[in-house]
Enzyme design. Structure first.
Site, PDB file in Angstrom:
ATOM      1  N   HIS A 128      35.256  31.828  46.998  1.00  0.00           N
ATOM      2  CA  HIS A 128      36.503  32.347  46.431  1.00  0.00           C
ATOM      3  C   HIS A 128      37.075  33.368  47.403  1.00  0.00           C
ATOM      4  CE1 HIS A 128      39.494  33.799  43.718  1.00  0.00           C
ATOM      5  NE2 HIS A 128      39.024  35.020  43.816  1.00  0.00           N
ATOM      6  N   ASP A 150      39.760  33.236  39.091  1.00  0.00           N
ATOM      7  CA  ASP A 150      39.688  34.701  39.090  1.00  0.00           C
ATOM      8  C   ASP A 150      40.829  35.422  38.382  1.00  0.00           C
ATOM      9  OD1 ASP A 150      38.429  37.102  39.748  1.00  0.00           O
ATOM     10  OD2 ASP A 150      39.474  37.284  41.655  1.00  0.00           O
ATOM     11  N   HIS A 199      46.672  36.716  43.254  1.00  0.00           N
ATOM     12  CA  HIS A 199      46.324  37.485  42.059  1.00  0.00           C
ATOM     13  C   HIS A 199      45.835  38.896  42.352  1.00  0.00           C
ATOM     14  CE1 HIS A 199      42.595  35.244  43.054  1.00  0.00           C
ATOM     15  NE2 HIS A 199      41.972  36.300  42.616  1.00  0.00           N
TER      16      HIS A 199
END
Lengths: 1009, 1009
Positions: B47, B171, B419
């Site tokens: 990620h 996430d 994000h």
């Protein structure tokens, strides 16, 4: 399409997969330098401790990364992948304990690829020992063994291209001249290391004297032991800001101008500055930069990707006249360039002890740290030699089948020599793991010795029962002797000469029948187990109330002697209970030596060599320093810790004798001294020429919240003028001078710690006026000094409450089975003699101390007649006597090579002349040895090898270096002989071998049974 | 040797290097499961935040590892190497912002290898957006753009095999239904995410309801917007104890029994337990385990080596009947298995806001965090659309040459949607980097727009001078207008319909001549720059004393209008200086709306829609909460921070108006309120149907050591019964109920923060009784709520002194150019109307707010006549009018493909019906559009694409899922049309296009100029 085109296709195809394994290794495989430039040899490397904060296996797997992010399996995995990508890349690998673990997990396809990398010099083994051994507390026997283990692994798997040419001791904390000598004999062309006294380093930097020829044995071996040695500029790390290990905070090479933070010009400028900063301290147009550090290259790619860019962009500056050329290289390739210079190098004939990293940081504590482990490692060497010898002598027909048994202890000893193992600088759980490995090695060894006994003992068909080792007799613990009425001992002598030994066995009862191998009764003495011994928590569950003591004599070289012990029915006249210390001074003496104790202090006051009536005042005290309790925030606040010794005062505190008692018997006399948390036994055996001092220290009291470092100090009247002598790794003697270093003007900042040296096996002082030498031999490595004239002090135990902040992260606060401070027991041996006579004394005792007879024993149900009928009660492995100045350093079976005939057996034999040149009038003469000495097999040929037994000595062609004459080189009157292939002559004889002082000759012998 | 054998050799040879690139991707390439077992889909993944603690480029390179050990270049490097070794291995990669950086650094050989991996499904792109965007504060225009950027990168470089089939929002901190709808339209078969309300998660775990079909647009798009959605079990991490990232503290698989710490049986037992623990919460015999985490796989080998062993040893237990089968897999392959079940899944038609991770940890602060950045991102979207449109309209002949110019802003906007970007949850230096990227994008965009102007404006040979953007007019700063006497403006309208706009320019002087594109004088008003504005530190160096205000009307769709401004010589009757607030209540009004202020409090008290005589009491206050100051040691002590909003009281503190003054002019009336560290302007333009409220907040006072969260609260008399409405990402309206969640019985633990929702562009309350809707539109994303009936509150700014301990490690304490607290200025737009009329109001204002006309300007030396002679003063990009309910969402040039003829130009055109079904009587009807609307080029063909313009819609074949009927599904009376290839008919016409409510149709058009 013709065959030619097909051939091209095939070559292309092969080229893309794996190049043909044409060996191109050695100096020929080095990447080319640019002659007219400053060549920077970038050496990608990893430094992989064979145990430290984690155990060797935890490091291998990357287990317990919560302690330290380190997994060697990934290092080798990823380095190999990177090397396969690009023929210009280089990597060096050092520690074979790790590499061998990795190798046996690989399939043949991977092994082929790695062989290709090795054959092309892309993966180069450097050092190649099982570990990078400590140089202070290691014994030369173990040093040679651990290198042999690694080097032979390499030669067996990689042949000549796997042979390391460079020794690499980048991390050990001080460097021994004996180590340099051994390296030269192992065939290395050079040695590099990272740590030396900061004053020394400054001087060497200022004088561009970072590289020199170290004379490893100026007095005995001469040029043979010379070694080109270089001090690394940055320890073993990269220049500041250029660490590209995964996760490093140093800036990567950011060369995409489209991204933010492009930094190529800045980084190139910085690197060129680092190059110039280093180059000005070195003499040649080549410098070496170590691009790696502890357990780095788990992700080799992060290093190489940035190094590739660094090389590319720095070399691009050559167009602007930078004159700097970067290349992937190895220490060997760098060495080769230095050798090409053909300049005259300075010499160096002392060592690099002690190592101080700053004014109050002398790394002399580890000379003693973990004395129990140090003792266990020394004892294990003794067992390993026995095991290897019995494997060879007893099992030559099936030896290869049991060599895996020997291997366990070999490998355990291999890792135990590591510079954070026997050094005592590992975490507690790691120390436990080392001990567990050794213990497993003993168990495995028992299998081997029993197989040998099953071959050596039977006269007929019957096999003997399995015999066990009893390794805890030093605390009067041995399950068999204390629980059974009939016990048989087989005592093995691992020396090449007859050996005598005193046996002490824990028993219950006071009346025994002890029979020799001839069936004659052996005189014995029984002494109670002391209450001091009974308090030792590791002794829990032991019932022995007494010790049975007797002497064995004339145990044959590499031979066995049987002893039969059974409960007796006579009187207990051999029982000598403790007696109160008399009200007058007490002297214990035999025909050779006497020792007198003061009736008030109960301490020693005088020693006399009765043969020559040499009597000196001798005072022995247990004392302790208080360890400095610093927070390590700066040098002044450095704490005494696992590495560093820093007493908070130059005056140790005397420990007072609380009580004393004595033992008087025909065989042994003892004076026992009891201290609040220590005890001592002074012991004089019948006919002994030395006094044994058994010290028991611990639990060291820390109720005052203060760590303590306990010394045994011997005060004599000898005027030694600041000069004292210590051994180097149990071999050559080094002269020491208080507050003095030979190669620079010492600014002494630690009057005690700064005068400490490793005492591997002996320390002595001399006074020519009464012609006296007082020698103390030790059973393990310790730190020692002569802080004041007439004194010898040895640090026997230490318990500290602060870490000294060099990474181990634990205070050296060992605890025993009861969770209290660890109790440690060991021995000193005191010798008083003339200077001239002393060498022979300490050489013989020193040899015996690491090669003691080993007892194997069992309880038996058969009766004595039956045993003596069924089994040989005396066995000798030699059929001739060795000269008195030579011993068999190694006798070790070589597992058969699948390519050699099944009938051909091979073993490594090392013979050592164990006297230095001029040390003794007689013993220092050359010795002549007949290799055909072994009783159980016939030697059919032999070839002399380098010390590591990994190449034929005749093939060794070390680089030659010219050395500046120092003017005080001693003449060495002996010429070294090299023995190529020795073959049987028409009479079935091999030529005899000549050994000069300190010479070790290594042979691989062919034999049959 | 014949050709056949040669062929075999070549195949072998190729096989060993790179398999032939036969695409086998998609579901066919999945590793096989075992039908009768519990199949565990192990998904190796990383990620990679596109900026968070480090900037996106620092993350890419692994720079600033002192902040976080993360280097994406190494991740992709090492994953590719691992995948190449073994065809069974899988990896998913998500963030194309990183992958594209990596890709352009690779040579063709590497690219070929990666293409092979992609073609075989071994490397699978998942999500494939430029980033994994935030779902709360992102606008749908930008969401679509950032996915298009990533998805088209993939289709251009990897064709069909590069097309992601699964959306992956593991996430983000809350999930928007609009995002699900867009994902469905982008063609994904499934969505997986990790974070949802802990109460929701518990319920779903208990009911095995972790997977369901999310109805993204139940009211308008229906099934088209349905999306199979799964909640991941462990967030996106592996089960506890099974993280094998390099350096992880979890135990590796230690499978050599000869080494200490062998642990295979123990680890297999533990893993099987983890499998069972997870499986019991899911419905099928397949479960998915995410084997990776943040920036993991820098050394992919450590993961794969242990996963290989895990798979091997766990699967070996099948022999013992374990019934568990592990395989390397991907979320797509897992989705495919779930689809095979053919079961009826539960539906879900609301969203996953707000996200609470525990009782006092509501992640609703980030809806407002970094309001300046949020505003800048929204404004940048506006500029980007202008830039793309002008790139296409103006430069279609050379568009591809300048697309690199557009690319800078496209990519900057791509990363800004991340994000931890527009969300405001990044470190300060990273926020600065995002802003810098956007700023660079503007500069690059200026090149593009100037190239367009050089094509669009000239009537003859003369080229116009370069025109600039003035992006800081909101603080009355624009170098050109304030320093030069003659200035020309080109105002571009990025809408598909005529647009009006009010222009406010910083100037000096009070008398001007303002000429329209026709040469007519434009009425203007001059107002002094307020002292509140003059105090803003970012305005330093600015001389403007006044603002010149005038209205432009009828700016053509995708068209330009010229404005000429020069210092005038007339009287200053247009100058309207500030006046004291009158002593009586003050009402400002135009023909449509009036707003009344209380003469004592100076605050709003009443609003009236004059057209329908709808009058309501309206009180507006600036207020603030005090942020809770916790140490985060447990949930009760959670601090209000960048992520979390946690007021220390439910009652905000009212900020009192210190002073007020007014502006009265023909064009605009203003009431200015001054607070201690804030100010507000209520502004009513001539003919406007809404009131503009410009808030300026900061530096937020922290002298009391307390962080503050400032809200603007609108109190009305409306009885909304706890119900309010917010938009989702600027598109569909979501109904909210106070203290209520649709899918579980809420235990409300935070009465304020727990009722906050993202307000992307609008929030409103309704009261059927007087038939009134009060709507507030915003110029950026903010958090908002209706905490009590009749209220709307919007959080406009926040400054906090504590970190909330979710990783960012900095308190959200933004400072401005003077080092003091950051001053932020923004706008609300107030609309009061009937419920029925309101949709048309907020849809139009909402559209206009993110698609405002953009001004380009320059000072000029030529005179007006010359300009008006040489250059077009009005340009229209369309030759027909669009229906009122449709707008051009996208007009974007496609860089030419080397394989297509040079004459063929292509562009992406997106048309959007921007009303929901039933929202407005007229506007919610289907719309019919003629694609041949563009004035500057001829469309020769078109094909309808998926929303990301990365595949033809006709080729899209999404997996079908059966959904449990909820009983309240609205009927959707429209049928969706899919347009395959649209070709010109004999009359040169294309078929017309029908758009249903909320439908976005994406075309790639072929055109020539």
């Amino acid at each position: 399409m013709d065959v030619y085109i097909l051939g091209l296709l095939l070559v292309f195809c092969l080229g893309a997969q794996a190049r043909p394994s044409q060996p191109e290794c050695g100096y020929d495989s080095c990447n080319p330098i640019k002659e007219d430039m400053l060549n920077v040899h970038l050496v990608p490397h990893t430094h992989d401790d064979v145990g430290w904060l984690k155990t060797v296996d935890q490091y291998y797997y990357g287990d317990r990364n919560d302690i330290q992010n380190a997994g060697v399996q990934y290092i080798i995995d990823s380095v190999v992948q990177e090397l396969l990508k690009d023929p210009s890349k280089r990597f060096i690998y050092v520690e074979i304990a790790f590499f061998a673990r990795w190798w046996r997990e690989q399939d043949e396809a991977m092994r082929d690829q790695v062989r290709m990398l090795v054959n092309q010099g892309r993966l180069e083994f450097i050092l190649g020992g099982w570990c990078m051994n400590d140089e202070a507390s290691t014994h030369y026997n173990a040093i040679i063994d651990q290198h042999t283990l690694g080097l032979r692994f390499l030669s067996e798997n990689f042949a000549e291209c796997g042979r390391p040419r460079t020794a690499w001791q980048v991390d050990p904390f001080g460097h021994s001249r004996e180590q340099a000598s051994l390296f030269a004999q192992l065939g290395y062309d050079s040695l590099f290391f990272g740590r030396l006294d900061y004053q020394d380093k400054n001087k060497r930097l200022n004088e561009s004297n970072m590289e020199f020829v170290w004379k490893g044995s100026p007095n005995s071996l001469g040029e043979t032991a010379n070694l080109f040695t270089g001090v690394l500029f940055n320890g073993y790390g990269p220049p500041g800001g250029f660490n590209w290990n995964q996760g490093s905070g140093d800036d990567p090479m950011m060369d995409d101008k489209r991204l933010h933070d492009y930094n190529v010009e800045k980084r190139v400028d910085e690197f060129l500055k680092a190059v110039q900063d280093q180059a000005k301290h070195y003499r040649s147009r080549d410098i070496m930069m170590t691009m790696g550090s502890d357990f780095e290259y788990q992700n080799a790619h992060t290093w190489y990707k940035n190094l590739d860019k660094l090389i590319h962009y720095v070399n691009a500056r050559q167009q602007n006249g930078s004159g700097v050329n970067l290349l992937y290289s190895t220490p060997s390739c760098y060495t080769f360039q230095q050798n090409h210079l053909n300049q005259i190098w300075n010499g160096k004939d002392d060592d690099f002890f002690p190592y101080a990293s700053s004014a109050h940081t002398f790394w002399t504590g580890y000379f003693t740290s973990r004395p129990a482990l140090k003792g266990y490692v020394r004892q294990s060497n003794n067992y390993l030699q026995v095991c290897k010898q019995l494997d060879t002598i007893g099992n030559y027909r099936t030896g290869w089948m049991t060599s895996s048994g020997v291997e366990v202890l070999k490998e355990a000893m291999g890792v135990a020599q590591h510079h954070d193992a026997v050094s005592g600088t590992e975490k507690q759980h790691v120390a436990n793991d080392y001990a567990e490995r050794l213990s497993n090695g003993y168990k495995s060894c028992e299998n081997v010795t029993n197989m040998a006994l099953k071959r050596l003992l039977p006269r007929f068909q019957q096999e003997p029962p399995n015999l066990q080792f009893c390794t805890l007799t030093n605390i009067s613990k041995c399950e068999i002797t204390e629980n059974y009425d009939k016990v048989v001992l087989e005592v093995y002598n691992p020396l090449g000469v007859d050996s005598d030994t005193w046996v002490r066995l824990p028993v219950n009862g006071t009346v025994f029948d002890v029979f020799s191998f001839t069936g004659d009764a052996i005189p014995y003495q029984v002494i109670p187990v002391t209450s001091e011994t009974k308090k030792i928590p590791e002794r829990k569950g032991t019932y022995a109330q007494n010790e049975l003591i007797f002497q064995l004599t004339g145990i044959s070289p590499l031979g066995l002697q049987t002893v039969w012990i059974q409960k007796g029915k006579g009187d207990n006249s051999s029982y000598t209970p403790f007696k109160a210390f008399p009200s007058a001074d007490f002297t214990m003496q035999n025909k050779l030596v006497s020792l007198t104790f003061d009736h008030i202090t109960k301490q020693v006051k005088e020693m006399e060599n009765l043969q020559i009536s040499l009597k000196i005042p001798l005072h022995q005290k247990l004392m302790h320093y208080f360890g400095f309790s610093g927070n390590n925030s700066k040098d002044e606040f450095r704490a005494s810790g696992a590495y560093c010794f820093r007493p908070n005062s130059t005056e140790p505190k005397t420990m007072m004798v609380q009580s004393a008692y004595i033992v008087q018997g025909d065989l042994v006399q003892e004076v026992h001294q009891v201290f609040p948390w220590a005890s001592q036994v002074f012991r004089l055996y019948k006919d002994a020429n030395n006094v044994e001092v058994e010290w028991t220290v611990g639990p060291i009291d820390i109720s005052d919240k203060s760590g303590k470092e306990v010394i045994s100090r011997y005060d004599t009247s000898l005027q030694n003028g600041g000069v004292f002598y210590t051994d180097a790794n149990g071999r050559e003697i080094q002269e020491r001078k208080r507050n003095y270093r030979k190669t620079w003007n010492l600014n002494q900042t630690e009057p005690v710690a700064g005068n400490y040296y490793p005492v591997n096996s002996r320390i002595f002082i001399r006074d020519p006026a009464p012609d006296a030498q007082f020698t103390v031999l030790t059973d393990r490595s310790q730190g020692g000094s002569s802080v004041n004239d007439g004194q010898i002090e040895l640090m026997v135990h230490r318990r500290l409450l602060h870490d000294d902040s060099f990474g181990v992260g634990e205070p050296l606060n060992e605890t025993g089975a009861d969770g209290k401070g660890l109790v440690v027991r060991g021995k000193h041996y005191l010798v008083l003699d003339t200077i001239k006579n002393s060498a022979r004394q300490h050489r013989l005792i020193g040899l015996w101390l690491y090669r003691q007879p080993v007892i194997m024993l069992t309880n038996v149900s058969m009766d004595r007649e039956q045993w003596y009928t069924q089994f040989n009660t005396q066995v000798s492995g030699l059929n001739t006597l060795l000269p008195e100045n030579v011993h068999i350093l190694t006798l070790e079976m070589i597992p058969p090579n699948p390519l050699t005939p099944i009938s051909l057996r091979q073993a490594i034999v090392r013979l050592e002349h164990f006297y230095e040149n001029g040390e003794d009038e007689e013993m220092s003469k050359p010795a002549i040895v007949d290799l055909q000495m072994f009783g159980f097999f016939n030697i059919t040929g032999a070839v002399e090898m380098t010390l590591g037994a990994n190449m034929m000595l005749k093939d060794l062609n070390r680089l030659q270096w010219r050395v500046m004459p120092s003017g005080d080189e001693p003449a060495i009157p002996y010429e070294r002989q090299t023995y190529r292939e020795l073959k049987l002559d028409s009479k079935g004889k091999l030529p005899q071998i000549t050994l000069n002082p300190m010479e070790i000759k290594t042979f691989i012998i062919d034999f049959n049974g």
